[in-house]
Design a protein around this motif. Structure first.
Motif, PDB file in Angstrom:
ATOM      1  N   ARG A 112       0.891  -1.158   0.000  1.00 40.34           N
ATOM      2  CA  ARG A 112       0.000   0.000   0.000  1.00 40.34           C
ATOM      3  C   ARG A 112       0.928   1.207   0.000  1.00 40.34           C
ATOM      4  O   ARG A 112       2.129   1.078   0.225  1.00 40.34           O
ATOM      5  N   ASP A 113       0.428   2.379  -0.253  1.00 44.56           N
ATOM      6  CA  ASP A 113       1.273   3.573  -0.192  1.00 44.56           C
ATOM      7  C   ASP A 113       1.733   3.801   1.243  1.00 44.56           C
ATOM      8  O   ASP A 113       0.927   3.732   2.181  1.00 44.56           O
ATOM      9  N   HIS A 114       3.026   4.080   1.401  1.00 40.56           N
ATOM     10  CA  HIS A 114       3.595   4.356   2.717  1.00 40.56           C
ATOM     11  C   HIS A 114       4.480   5.596   2.649  1.00 40.56           C
ATOM     12  O   HIS A 114       5.115   5.857   1.617  1.00 40.56           O
ATOM     13  N   VAL A 115       4.523   6.333   3.751  1.00 39.04           N
ATOM     14  CA  VAL A 115       5.497   7.410   3.927  1.00 39.04           C
ATOM     15  C   VAL A 115       6.488   6.952   4.994  1.00 39.04           C
ATOM     16  O   VAL A 115       6.087   6.580   6.106  1.00 39.04           O
ATOM     17  N   TYR A 116       7.770   6.978   4.629  1.00 38.35           N
ATOM     18  CA  TYR A 116       8.826   6.583   5.566  1.00 38.35           C
ATOM     19  C   TYR A 116       9.705   7.793   5.858  1.00 38.35           C
ATOM     20  O   TYR A 116      10.223   8.439   4.933  1.00 38.35           O
ATOM     21  N   THR A 117       9.861   8.124   7.124  1.00 37.69           N
ATOM     22  CA  THR A 117      10.731   9.222   7.536  1.00 37.69           C
ATOM     23  C   THR A 117      12.082   8.671   7.958  1.00 37.69           C
ATOM     24  O   THR A 117      12.165   7.828   8.854  1.00 37.69           O
ATOM     25  N   LEU A 118      13.134   9.152   7.305  1.00 36.25           N
ATOM     26  CA  LEU A 118      14.489   8.794   7.714  1.00 36.25           C
ATOM     27  C   LEU A 118      15.232  10.058   8.101  1.00 36.25           C
ATOM     28  O   LEU A 118      14.766  11.178   7.846  1.00 36.25           O
ATOM     29  N   HIS A 119      16.370   9.870   8.731  1.00 37.75           N
ATOM     30  CA  HIS A 119      17.140  11.004   9.243  1.00 37.75           C
ATOM     31  C   HIS A 119      18.559  10.992   8.679  1.00 37.75           C
ATOM     32  O   HIS A 119      19.201   9.943   8.644  1.00 37.75           O
ATOM     33  N   ALA A 120      19.013  12.167   8.268  1.00 36.28           N
ATOM     34  CA  ALA A 120      20.369  12.274   7.732  1.00 36.28           C
ATOM     35  C   ALA A 120      21.401  11.855   8.763  1.00 36.28           C
ATOM     36  O   ALA A 120      22.481  11.376   8.405  1.00 36.28           O
ATOM     37  N   GLU A 121      21.060  12.020  10.046  1.00 33.14           N
ATOM     38  CA  GLU A 121      22.006  11.666  11.109  1.00 33.14           C
ATOM     39  C   GLU A 121      22.064  10.154  11.355  1.00 33.14           C
ATOM     40  O   GLU A 121      23.004   9.683  12.004  1.00 33.14           O
ATOM     41  N   LEU A 122      21.094   9.407  10.889  1.00 31.93           N
ATOM     42  CA  LEU A 122      21.040   7.955  11.116  1.00 31.93           C
ATOM     43  C   LEU A 122      21.291   7.210   9.807  1.00 31.93           C
ATOM     44  O   LEU A 122      22.380   6.685   9.573  1.00 31.93           O
ATOM     45  N   GLU A 123      20.274   7.172   8.932  1.00 31.41           N
ATOM     46  CA  GLU A 123      20.430   6.456   7.667  1.00 31.41           C
ATOM     47  C   GLU A 123      21.515   7.056   6.774  1.00 31.41           C
ATOM     48  O   GLU A 123      22.042   6.374   5.895  1.00 31.41           O
ATOM     49  N   GLY A 124      21.843   8.324   7.001  1.00 33.53           N
ATOM     50  CA  GLY A 124      22.888   8.957   6.201  1.00 33.53           C
ATOM     51  C   GLY A 124      24.283   8.725   6.726  1.00 33.53           C
ATOM     52  O   GLY A 124      25.254   9.116   6.062  1.00 33.53           O
TER      53      GLY A 124
END
Length: 313
Positions: free
Chosen positions: A243-255
């Motif tokens: 289904r459509d999802h919005v995922y929030t990531l952080h430059a300090e973590l995933e980056g």
């Protein structure tokens, strides 16, 4: 094709300088789009230590190793070191993201000040901080922003109204309510227009529908402790039924340190059949639709300390 909307919150100077370029390269490698939301004023990360008195704060810190991900220098900004002005120091880096083909928008002026205070502030205070970020964005990019994503998912009625005043067309300022295992409590959670103080706003809200890495790491879910080795599989389990999802990531973590996890997620989402897009791409798909109108509500989410804004059921 279901859409996985990637929303990148950039909270700090370090995240802007180090995490953002890493994410740009990773997204290009996977031919994925995303929206970068920038903190544009002073980095007062050190002031966040005042949150130590909130319920659940120490649990989160012990699970996610804040010092490791943010660095000692960042945690001293505003305490033992002066707060650097991200927008002034990193204008070239911010424009480079735009020039690489990614949408850029506003996260906040001062992340800690906004997150810790906006809920109870009046119109003048709210509009002043939002105007600073709006003006700074135009100074850097030469145009007004189309999108916004609130720091810490914290807003107030004046802030929502100001988005319409600015002509912000779409935003991601809320979360969808989640069960302890990260599944959606409301299967209908998704894009909507907000009803605030009896008025339906023009700005379309795209609530985050998945848990963030820092909300899952170190927690025990279904009798298993979520580690850096298993967290991607856990999130991919949540997106298995498409289904459509919005995922929030952080430059300090995933980056930065958690980049391998994001790389695994991008590969996994492609395999599940998702179109990896930015908020602007999603908005184009929504413009012709009649969206539901929903109020917002304050609540809590598993793995995160303090109240934040949730899409009301």
């Amino acid at each position: 094709m279901p859409k996985l909307i990637l929303k990148i919150d950039v909270d700090t100077l370090r995240g802007t300088r180090e995490g953002v370029p890493n994410l740009v390269r990773m997204l290009q490698k996977h031919q994925a789009n995303a929206t970068f939301l920038f903190s544009l004023g002073p980095d007062h990360t050190g002031w966040a230590l005042r949150r130590a008195f909130r319920p659940g704060f120490f649990q989160k810190v012990s699970r996610t190793s804040v010092l490791e991900h943010y660095g000692l220098k960042t945690l001293m900004y505003g305490v033992l070191l002066p707060a650097p002005d991200i927008g002034k120091l990193c204008a070239t880096e911010l424009r480079a993201v735009r020039d690489a083909g990614f949408e850029c928008g506003i996260h906040t002026w001062d992340h800690v000040v906004w997150q810790d205070n906006v809920r109870n502030q009046d119109a003048a205070w709210t509009q002043s901080l939002m105007q600073r970020s709006f003006d700074r964005f135009k100074d850097i990019f030469g145009e007004a922003p189309a999108t916004h994503g609130a720091a810490g998912w914290q807003m107030n009625p004046h802030a929502f109204a100001q988005l319409d005043t600015f002509g912000i067309r779409y935003a991601s300022d809320e979360r969808a309510a989640l069960a302890d295992d990260g599944t959606l409590l409301n299967a209908n959670a998704g894009p909507h227009r907000l009803s605030v103080q009896g008025r339906t706003l023009d700005c379309i809200q795209m609530p985050t529908t998945l848990p963030t890495l820092d909300e899952l790491l170190g927690r025990t879910i279904n009798a298993h402790v979520i580690t850096t080795s298993t967290i991607a599989a856990r999130i991919l389990e949540l997106t298995k039924a498409t289904r459509d999802h919005v995922y929030t990531l952080h430059a300090e973590l995933e980056g930065q340190k958690l980049a391998p996890i994001f790389d695994e997620l991008l590969t996994g989402w492609r395999a599940q059949g998702y179109d990896l897009v930015g908020m602007n791409d999603y908005h184009r798909a929504l413009e012709s639709q009649t969206l539901p109108v929903s109020p917002t509500a304050w609540g809590t989410l598993p793995g995160r300390s303090g109240d934040l804004l949730l899409q009301a059921a």
